[in-house]
Design a protein around this motif. Structure first.
Motif, PDB file in Angstrom:
ATOM      1  N   GLU A  46       0.753  -1.322   0.370  1.00 32.52           N
ATOM      2  CA  GLU A  46      -0.295   0.244   0.293  1.00 32.52           C
ATOM      3  C   GLU A  46       0.755   1.263  -0.410  1.00 32.52           C
ATOM      4  O   GLU A  46      -0.091   2.179  -0.432  1.00 32.52           O
ATOM      5  N   GLU A  88      -6.678  -0.012   9.077  1.00 32.56           N
ATOM      6  CA  GLU A  88      -7.142  -0.328   7.709  1.00 32.56           C
ATOM      7  C   GLU A  88      -8.710   0.059   8.429  1.00 32.56           C
ATOM      8  O   GLU A  88      -9.242  -0.711   9.081  1.00 32.56           O
ATOM      9  N   GLY A  89      -8.601   0.663   6.768  1.00 38.97           N
ATOM     10  CA  GLY A  89     -11.055   0.875   7.586  1.00 38.97           C
ATOM     11  C   GLY A  89     -11.160   1.987   6.062  1.00 38.97           C
ATOM     12  O   GLY A  89     -10.415   2.626   5.338  1.00 38.97           O
ATOM     13  N   ASP A  90     -12.552   1.801   6.067  1.00 35.77           N
ATOM     14  CA  ASP A  90     -13.102   2.615   4.742  1.00 35.77           C
ATOM     15  C   ASP A  90     -12.960   4.658   5.750  1.00 35.77           C
ATOM     16  O   ASP A  90     -13.262   4.294   6.517  1.00 35.77           O
ATOM     17  N   ASP A  91     -12.757   4.623   4.576  1.00 31.19           N
ATOM     18  CA  ASP A  91     -12.339   6.487   4.829  1.00 31.19           C
ATOM     19  C   ASP A  91     -11.543   6.378   5.785  1.00 31.19           C
ATOM     20  O   ASP A  91     -11.877   7.295   7.479  1.00 31.19           O
ATOM     21  N   ILE A  92     -10.143   5.931   6.092  1.00 33.68           N
ATOM     22  CA  ILE A  92      -9.542   5.677   7.276  1.00 33.68           C
ATOM     23  C   ILE A  92      -8.999   7.541   7.929  1.00 33.68           C
ATOM     24  O   ILE A  92      -8.453   7.040   8.935  1.00 33.68           O
ATOM     25  N   SER A  96      -2.972   6.351   2.111  1.00 34.61           N
ATOM     26  CA  SER A  96      -2.678   5.940   0.896  1.00 34.61           C
ATOM     27  C   SER A  96      -2.829   5.840  -0.017  1.00 34.61           C
ATOM     28  O   SER A  96      -4.055   6.601   0.297  1.00 34.61           O
ATOM     29  N   ASP A 119      -5.326   4.930  -1.978  1.00 29.71           N
ATOM     30  CA  ASP A 119      -6.743   5.002  -2.102  1.00 29.71           C
ATOM     31  C   ASP A 119      -7.727   4.859  -0.917  1.00 29.71           C
ATOM     32  O   ASP A 119      -8.789   4.996  -0.926  1.00 29.71           O
ATOM     33  N   GLY A 120      -7.266   5.552  -0.066  1.00 27.17           N
ATOM     34  CA  GLY A 120      -7.830   6.003   1.561  1.00 27.17           C
ATOM     35  C   GLY A 120      -7.973   4.746   2.187  1.00 27.17           C
ATOM     36  O   GLY A 120      -8.514   5.368   3.717  1.00 27.17           O
ATOM     37  N   ASP A 121      -8.453   4.011   1.986  1.00 24.56           N
ATOM     38  CA  ASP A 121      -8.081   2.516   2.737  1.00 24.56           C
ATOM     39  C   ASP A 121      -7.306   2.507   4.046  1.00 24.56           C
ATOM     40  O   ASP A 121      -7.262   1.309   4.430  1.00 24.56           O
ATOM     41  N   TYR A 122      -5.915   3.143   4.066  1.00 23.63           N
ATOM     42  CA  TYR A 122      -4.784   2.409   4.988  1.00 23.63           C
ATOM     43  C   TYR A 122      -3.854   3.333   5.337  1.00 23.63           C
ATOM     44  O   TYR A 122      -3.556   4.747   4.352  1.00 23.63           O
ATOM     45  N   ALA A 140     -12.037   0.745  12.208  1.00 24.12           N
ATOM     46  CA  ALA A 140     -10.778   0.226  12.154  1.00 24.12           C
ATOM     47  C   ALA A 140     -10.331  -0.399  12.583  1.00 24.12           C
ATOM     48  O   ALA A 140     -10.132  -0.600  13.913  1.00 24.12           O
TER      49      ALA A 140
END
Length: 735
Positions: A64, A434-438, A464, A466-469, A502
């Motif tokens: 990532e 790790e998580g959606d809209d981290i 990251s 993609d905004g997930d990490y 998260a």
């Protein structure tokens, strides 16, 4: 097996020039492979990382957050602790600036950071310490050595008032050249052999075979390494163990050869008999060592597996040489293997027969004392071993020692200065969230991490693409091997899911080291279980007894405990600070595994060579206690010599400056001394005396299914030829 080995020994003696030529050819081929392979470009050896939580998180993080630097970079630190006590003092600051200008011109340096730069300062809160970073590019091995030497020269010629220390190391750690201790150990071993045999020629042949075996073993490992990359430390164990067992195995066979000559056998017959009897014990003992070393693969670490397999190869070579090259050389020696006194007795027709009882001797007296006082001997021996093992209760281990293993080095001094003032900034923890809209959760995560015990600073998160990490750097208050840092790793994992949406994982070099240490501790437990099972099975097969294997294994565990305890007292507590190797740090995580494996093999050696002679006397019809006395008095001198040689060889390596080699050698030294002189020469005969005939009991159904190893050589008795005595053929005897 005894019949086959007897034929092998006779063949090697008869075609001695062929055997010698074959071994010389093997050495030449291995040297050729090494020379040719050394010129081939190949990748550097890599160390496998166990599949742990930290290593799995590292893989995801690298995916990532790919590196954008393009090439690997190396760096060193210049740590300033000036006499003035204030790095921002005008005069001191000017001197630091002048010194950094010199550093910028040192070979290989791409850039030098300014710790006094107001925009990016790197100074301690009390302004007593400043840290500058020397940045290098991607370096070859030759450049690593050259540029690091240049940096060391810069540090050594720094103005004393600046208190400059050089942190970091561009050169990978490897085994240094051997020191004088190893050579002294070999010399003392030769003296012990000469005293044991009463013949300089026999002692020289014994040592020659052992040293040649080490040469073949090491060249073989290096030849393999020239074709397939292996670690620099792979040969450490192979060197010391190959030399030690090489001397011992030849000693056992040569001692039996002398006994057979004194009984009146011809030289060829004496060689065949010695190879068939003592050689069988050597094969069995060598096999146990090889199995124990190869079983180190349970640790699942490449460098430990390499050390184990390399040492196993060296031991296998030692066994093969003792069964082939040694008989060839014994044929050249003939009766000259005997002392002048024994040769003169043969010329007068005075033969020695083991059927008669030995009435005198220090070891016979000692064996008789143990047999008469078995309870006192048993309790006394156990008490000594338990006391020596007690420091083991405070044993701490670490996968590596941060800042280098030498507390007196500039590298270690610089590392400790930075830890004291800046915490674990050199060995941070990396938290992967790790998580959606981290992004919306990073503030809460950082706040939670900051509140944990042992946290000095939390660096703001990187998110990251993609905004997930999110990658968050956590700087602990202490170094990577301190208990507070280990506790911090566990705290982060315990709080991995406390923030909704998260999930946290902790990785980085420090977390991987902690996980590796834990995994090695678990592997040690599995390895001990494997070793105990192997020990009991092999000894049941050899001695056809149930109780003797159990006693022998319990004794082995006591000697391992003594080895651990003494190693902790010396290398962790620093009791023998006159040793050149660094002390005062936690034990290396690999040390317990290596000691367990190697000491198992050596303990089985001593068990086989001692108890097989007692078993031989018992099967000849002696009562149990008389069999102990006779077997002990015959095998005891050889066992004492073998253990003494092991001790001086390992002692030589223990006086080296290389921490890994010295700690392994010292642990083996103590383990060998404990096992040979207390377990095998006190506890074992005492236990056999207490058990009496029941020591040799085995269920009839089990006895029927067990293979007959025949260490005593009963199969050879059927094929003995009536032949002239050795002293009747002097021209043949001298080769």
């Amino acid at each position: 097996m005894s019949t086959f080995l007897s034929h092998l020994g006779r063949f090697s003696a008869r075609f001695r020039w062929l055997v010698i030529g074959a071994w010389l050819l093997i050495m030449a081929v291995l040297i050729g492979i090494f020379v040719v392979g050394s010129g081939i470009e190949k990748d550097a050896a890599t160390t496998s990382i166990p599949d742990t939580k930290a290593s799995q998180a590292l893989e995801r993080m690298n995916k990532e957050f790919p590196s954008t630097t393009g090439a690997d970079t190396a760096s060193l630190q210049l740590v300033f602790q000036p006499e003035s006590g204030d790095v921002t003092d005008a005069t001191t600051a000017k001197q630091i600036e002048s010194f950094l200008a010199k550093a910028d011109k040192v070979d290989g340096v791409n850039s030098v950071s300014d710790p006094l730069n107001a925009e990016q300062p790197y100074i301690s809160k009390d302004r007593t310490i400043a840290v500058a970073t020397l940045t290098y590019g991607d370096l070859t091995k030759a450049q690593q050595t050259k540029f690091y030497d240049a940096a060391l020269d810069l540090e050594e010629n720094a103005p004393p008032r600046l208190g400059v220390e050089l942190g970091g190391n561009l050169v990978p750690l490897g085994a240094p050249a051997t020191g004088p201790g190893e050579g002294a150990g070999v010399i003392i071993a030769f003296i012990i052999l000469a005293i044991t045999f009463g013949s300089l020629l026999a002692a020289g042949i014994n040592l020659l075979v052992a040293v040649y075996g080490v040469g073949v073993g090491l060249i073989g490992v290096l030849a393999y390494g020239a074709l397939t990359p292996i670690g620099d430390n792979a040969i450490i164990l192979a060197t010391m163990l190959g030399l030690a067992v090489g001397i011992d195995y030849s000693l056992f066979i040569l001692s039996r050869f002398k006994t057979e000559l004194r009984s009146g056998r011809r030289v060829d017959d004496a060689i065949a008999r010695a190879t068939g009897t003592a050689g069988t014990a050597v094969v069995f003992a060598g096999m146990t060592v090889v199995v124990a070393l190869v079983a180190l693969l349970v640790a699942n670490l490449s460098y430990i597996t390499e050390m184990g397999v390399a040492a196993a190869f060296a031991v296998a070579v030692a066994v093969l040489l003792s069964l082939t090259l040694l008989p060839a050389l014994m044929r050249f020696m003939g009766v000259k293997a005997l002392s002048k006194k024994h040769r003169a007795a043969l010329q007068r027709g005075e033969l020695f027969t083991e059927d008669g009882l030995q009435k005198r001797g220090v070891l016979r007296s000692w064996g008789s004392f143990v047999v008469r006082r078995p309870i006192v001997s048993l309790l006394g021996g156990v008490l000594v071993l338990v006391i020596v093992a007690l420091p083991m209760l405070s044993m701490k281990t670490a996968s590596n020692v941060p800042g280098g293993s030498d507390p007196e080095s500039t590298e270690r001094t610089a590392y400790d200065l930075i830890v004291d003032e800046f915490g674990g900034v050199q060995s941070p923890l990396i938290v992967l969230a790790e998580g959606d809209d981290i992004t919306s959760k990073t503030a809460a995560i950082e706040k939670e991490l900051t509140a944990l015990d042992g946290v000095q600073q939390v660096v703001p998160a990187q998110v990251s693409s993609d905004g997930d990490y999110a990658r968050i750097t956590v700087i602990p208050t202490e170094g990577p091997i301190d208990d507070s840092t280990k506790d911090l790793v566990h705290q982060i994992r315990d709080a991995a899911d406390t923030i909704s949406g998260a999930h946290l994982e902790v990785t980085g070099e420090t977390a991987i080291g902690i996980d590796s240490d834990d995994q090695l501790a678990q592997a040690l437990v599995k390895y001990v279980i494997v070793i105990v099972v192997i020990s009991i099975i092999l000894l049941i097969v050899l001695f056809r007894s149930l109780l003797i294997p159990v006693i022998a294994t319990l004794g082995y565990l006591l000697s391992v405990g003594a080895s651990f305890g003494a190693s902790v007292a010396v290398f962790q507590w620093g009791w023998l600070d006159f040793l050149p190797a660094p002390q005062g740090d936690p034990m290396l995580s690999i040390l317990p595994l290596l000691l367990v494996g190697v000491l198992f093999g050596l303990a089985m050696d001593y068990q086989v060579f001692l108890v097989s002679r007692i078993q031989e006397m018992y099967r000849k019809g002696l009562d149990p206690k008389q069999a102990i006395r006779e077997g002990f008095s015959r095998s005891g001198p050889v066992l004492v010599a073998a253990a003494s040689i092991m001790i001086v060889v390992f002692g030589g390596f223990a006086t080296g400056e290389f921490a890994i080699g010295a700690s392994i050698a010292f642990g083996l030294l103590v383990g060998v001394a404990a096992d040979a002189f207390i377990v095998r020469m006190v506890l074992m005969p005492a236990a056999l005396s207490l058990l009496g005939r029941s020591a040799w009991w085995i269920p009839k159904w089990l006895e029927k299914v067990l293979p007959d190893v025949d260490v005593e050589g009963h199969a050879l008795d059927k094929h003995d030829d009536a032949a002239p005595a050795a002293h009747d053929q002097p021209r043949v005897l001298v080769g």
